[in-house]
Scaffold this motif. Sequence first.
Motif, PDB file in Angstrom:
ATOM      1  N   LEU A 211       0.819  -1.213   0.000  1.00  0.00           N
ATOM      2  CA  LEU A 211       0.000   0.000   0.000  1.00  0.00           C
ATOM      3  C   LEU A 211       0.851   1.261   0.000  1.00  0.00           C
ATOM      4  O   LEU A 211       0.495   2.263  -0.632  1.00  0.00           O
ATOM      5  CB  LEU A 211      -0.958  -0.005   1.191  1.00  0.00           C
ATOM      6  N   LYS A 212       1.994   1.229   0.705  1.00  0.00           N
ATOM      7  CA  LYS A 212       2.826   2.429   0.698  1.00  0.00           C
ATOM      8  C   LYS A 212       3.449   2.685  -0.677  1.00  0.00           C
ATOM      9  O   LYS A 212       3.875   3.801  -0.968  1.00  0.00           O
ATOM     10  CB  LYS A 212       3.884   2.359   1.791  1.00  0.00           C
ATOM     11  N   GLU A 213       3.472   1.652  -1.551  1.00  0.00           N
ATOM     12  CA  GLU A 213       3.942   1.876  -2.916  1.00  0.00           C
ATOM     13  C   GLU A 213       2.980   2.782  -3.673  1.00  0.00           C
ATOM     14  O   GLU A 213       3.398   3.697  -4.380  1.00  0.00           O
ATOM     15  CB  GLU A 213       4.103   0.532  -3.645  1.00  0.00           C
ATOM     16  N   TYR A 214       1.696   2.533  -3.515  1.00  0.00           N
ATOM     17  CA  TYR A 214       0.710   3.393  -4.189  1.00  0.00           C
ATOM     18  C   TYR A 214       0.689   4.783  -3.558  1.00  0.00           C
ATOM     19  O   TYR A 214       0.420   5.771  -4.243  1.00  0.00           O
ATOM     20  CB  TYR A 214      -0.680   2.757  -4.087  1.00  0.00           C
ATOM     21  N   VAL A 215       0.997   4.854  -2.271  1.00  0.00           N
ATOM     22  CA  VAL A 215       1.006   6.133  -1.562  1.00  0.00           C
ATOM     23  C   VAL A 215       2.251   6.946  -1.901  1.00  0.00           C
ATOM     24  O   VAL A 215       2.181   8.160  -2.100  1.00  0.00           O
ATOM     25  CB  VAL A 215       0.927   5.897  -0.036  1.00  0.00           C
ATOM     26  N   ALA A 216       3.431   6.275  -1.986  1.00  0.00           N
ATOM     27  CA  ALA A 216       4.678   7.045  -1.993  1.00  0.00           C
ATOM     28  C   ALA A 216       5.722   6.581  -3.002  1.00  0.00           C
ATOM     29  O   ALA A 216       6.217   7.381  -3.782  1.00  0.00           O
ATOM     30  CB  ALA A 216       5.290   7.030  -0.591  1.00  0.00           C
ATOM     31  N   PHE A 453      -3.531  10.650  -0.243  1.00  0.00           N
ATOM     32  CA  PHE A 453      -2.189  10.593   0.334  1.00  0.00           C
ATOM     33  C   PHE A 453      -1.178  11.289  -0.564  1.00  0.00           C
ATOM     34  O   PHE A 453      -0.296  12.013  -0.102  1.00  0.00           O
ATOM     35  CB  PHE A 453      -1.765   9.129   0.528  1.00  0.00           C
ATOM     36  N   GLN A 454      -1.315  11.063  -1.856  1.00  0.00           N
ATOM     37  CA  GLN A 454      -0.368  11.638  -2.803  1.00  0.00           C
ATOM     38  C   GLN A 454      -0.395  13.169  -2.751  1.00  0.00           C
ATOM     39  O   GLN A 454       0.658  13.821  -2.795  1.00  0.00           O
ATOM     40  CB  GLN A 454      -0.696  11.147  -4.220  1.00  0.00           C
ATOM     41  N   ARG A 455      -1.588  13.741  -2.652  1.00  0.00           N
ATOM     42  CA  ARG A 455      -1.697  15.208  -2.581  1.00  0.00           C
ATOM     43  C   ARG A 455      -1.116  15.741  -1.280  1.00  0.00           C
ATOM     44  O   ARG A 455      -0.418  16.768  -1.275  1.00  0.00           O
ATOM     45  CB  ARG A 455      -3.166  15.642  -2.716  1.00  0.00           C
ATOM     46  N   GLU A 456      -1.412  15.064  -0.172  1.00  0.00           N
ATOM     47  CA  GLU A 456      -0.888  15.511   1.113  1.00  0.00           C
ATOM     48  C   GLU A 456       0.640  15.524   1.109  1.00  0.00           C
ATOM     49  O   GLU A 456       1.278  16.479   1.578  1.00  0.00           O
ATOM     50  CB  GLU A 456      -1.399  14.585   2.234  1.00  0.00           C
ATOM     51  N   PHE A 562      -4.616 -11.013 -12.541  1.00  0.00           N
ATOM     52  CA  PHE A 562      -4.846  -9.871 -11.662  1.00  0.00           C
ATOM     53  C   PHE A 562      -4.995  -8.539 -12.407  1.00  0.00           C
ATOM     54  O   PHE A 562      -5.548  -7.588 -11.863  1.00  0.00           O
ATOM     55  CB  PHE A 562      -3.689  -9.741 -10.661  1.00  0.00           C
ATOM     56  N   GLY A 563      -4.454  -8.441 -13.611  1.00  0.00           N
ATOM     57  CA  GLY A 563      -4.451  -7.177 -14.336  1.00  0.00           C
ATOM     58  C   GLY A 563      -3.257  -6.312 -13.955  1.00  0.00           C
ATOM     59  O   GLY A 563      -2.368  -6.743 -13.221  1.00  0.00           O
ATOM     60  N   SER A 564      -3.223  -5.098 -14.442  1.00  0.00           N
ATOM     61  CA  SER A 564      -2.155  -4.151 -14.127  1.00  0.00           C
ATOM     62  C   SER A 564      -2.784  -2.857 -13.622  1.00  0.00           C
ATOM     63  O   SER A 564      -4.008  -2.701 -13.643  1.00  0.00           O
ATOM     64  CB  SER A 564      -1.268  -3.893 -15.345  1.00  0.00           C
ATOM     65  N   TYR A 565      -1.945  -1.929 -13.193  1.00  0.00           N
ATOM     66  CA  TYR A 565      -2.454  -0.729 -12.513  1.00  0.00           C
ATOM     67  C   TYR A 565      -1.814   0.522 -13.089  1.00  0.00           C
ATOM     68  O   TYR A 565      -0.604   0.576 -13.308  1.00  0.00           O
ATOM     69  CB  TYR A 565      -2.154  -0.815 -11.015  1.00  0.00           C
ATOM     70  N   THR A 566      -2.648   1.522 -13.356  1.00  0.00           N
ATOM     71  CA  THR A 566      -2.162   2.843 -13.763  1.00  0.00           C
ATOM     72  C   THR A 566      -2.720   3.871 -12.786  1.00  0.00           C
ATOM     73  O   THR A 566      -3.936   3.931 -12.564  1.00  0.00           O
ATOM     74  CB  THR A 566      -2.614   3.192 -15.195  1.00  0.00           C
ATOM     75  N   GLU A 567      -1.825   4.643 -12.201  1.00  0.00           N
ATOM     76  CA  GLU A 567      -2.237   5.630 -11.203  1.00  0.00           C
ATOM     77  C   GLU A 567      -2.974   6.790 -11.849  1.00  0.00           C
ATOM     78  O   GLU A 567      -2.619   7.243 -12.953  1.00  0.00           O
ATOM     79  CB  GLU A 567      -1.005   6.146 -10.462  1.00  0.00           C
ATOM     80  N   THR A 568      -3.994   7.285 -11.149  1.00  0.00           N
ATOM     81  CA  THR A 568      -4.672   8.510 -11.570  1.00  0.00           C
ATOM     82  C   THR A 568      -3.835   9.704 -11.110  1.00  0.00           C
ATOM     83  O   THR A 568      -3.592   9.857  -9.909  1.00  0.00           O
ATOM     84  CB  THR A 568      -6.076   8.606 -10.957  1.00  0.00           C
TER      85      THR A 568
END
Length: 571
Positions: A211-216, A453-456, A562-568
């Motif tokens: 989860l911290k990968e998606y956050v930071a 989290f990303q904005r903060e 599982f698919g893959s992920y692209t961040e907004t």
Amino acid sequence: MNEHDPAPAERALTTEALVEAVTRELAGWEGDELAAFVNRQPESRDVYRSGSGMEVQRVYTPADLPDDWHDIGLPGRYPYTRGPYPTMYRGRNWTMRQIAGFGQAEETNKRFQYLIAQGQTGLSVDFDMPTLMGLDSDDPMSLGEVGREGVAIDTLPDMEALFDGIDLEKISVSMTINPSAWILLAMYVAVAEQRGYDLNKLSGTIQNDILKEYVAQKEWVFPVRPSMRIVRDTVVYASEHIARYNPVNISGYHISEAGANAVQEIAFTMAITKAYVEDVVATGVDVDQFASRLSFFFVSQADLFEEVAKFRAVRRFYAKMMKETFGAKNPQSMRLRFHAQTAAATLTKPQPLNNIIRTALQALSAVLGGAQSLHTNGLDEAYTIPSEQAMKVALRTQQIIADETGVTSVIDPLGGSYYVENLTDRLEQGIHDYFTKIEELGGVVAAIEQGFFQREISDTAYDYARRKASGDRPVIGVNKYVDAGAGEKIETHKLDPESEARQLSRLKQVRADRDPDRAKAAMEHLLAVAADPAANLMPATIEAVKAHLSMGEITGALRDVFGSYTETPVF
């Protein structure tokens, strides 16, 4: 109760009278000595702030202590503000780890052997970018990155070479890896089984904090929810098969390195922890069956007192959360144990010898804050991975703190400090405030998907960059006491240019030599397990690596499930 202690009511009256007396004295001092002195010699700024930007007073008094003494308490006693164990370093020093990893497994193994000979008491493995991203060394995207900033691990024979001659029952191993962490754990277990080790004697951790990968940190392979399933599966597997191993090392370090302040680091880490625990408990596993094997990884930043308070605050918050929210009954489930690393982001290329002093003070704050494990950065890490000499100096820094300073003789020596206790309370309250915001957004996963989290973090990072550029946040050698000349020259690590070719050759040979039928059957079984959300991936992954399927083959096949992920983007 001790017969000499005053009754609770008497103690409360005594404390109240003391606070009133000190408050009156403080007001008189401010109107008399302080006012006259400041009139002659003004202070250098109107507002003073901690490293995270919290306003700090010029002096602290008993009025700034918590109302409830039990929030400070005693070491090894709930809520563990003063440390998770009753004896702390009087019983045993923290584990001294220097992270190492470069080139092929054999090259990193030699570095491990050197560090062990220098007195290191635990191993910490850094992996190259392809390994971190679940790619094989011969993937086109891996070109030029193989073994460059960590060790390359593609198949089980690489893991065998990495720990050749090292008794895994006697030394703990920390592996800094996230999206492909469960595959590395599978390889680690496979090596142990091949050697006939008792799995319940293995100790250490995989970071595995997706989860911290998606956050930071932004290293992921799969979308958020399948990635959460993988973390859940490793925690459940470890609780049943590897009694002393920590299957997740929940990391505030990378949140801080991305630009977060001290409050955000511990608040976001605790929110992520809550999400993981909820996920595992939802499978029917009792919290006391696995919580004692959760471990944490925090940065030790530049503001010494705030960092000490940060470690105390997060330890206290965690204890209360595990007891009050999840109903933990075992004290081990409430004891937050953490590894600390000095702050890589504070290291500078100008005047690199200054980095030794920065690292020593940051390491001291981790020790004063009660760390169970510590990594000190090398003086040259602003340039590249540390040289052997830089790693030796970094390790000696820890050893000097342990053996020469006397700070290990007393547990939590800053406990009771008016300033530190006040900071501890404010930082703990900061976690609560962020929890309220995150719950309003629908929880951690929803907050990630909304970019909260990303904005903060980006807002905080921008503010710090602005303060640094203006000189409001001094950095010696960068914006203050700057050298006009070229500065010091230091020796840096050089990677063997043939290392990548050797790794590609071994990968090719492993594929050629493996049993194709066993590899095919292992892959088919892994895909079938992955398609069942209730099944645990770990046993099938262990068989896959034993069949010499490579990391890239495993992650590549699972992308179809599982698919893959692209961040907004948040901007």
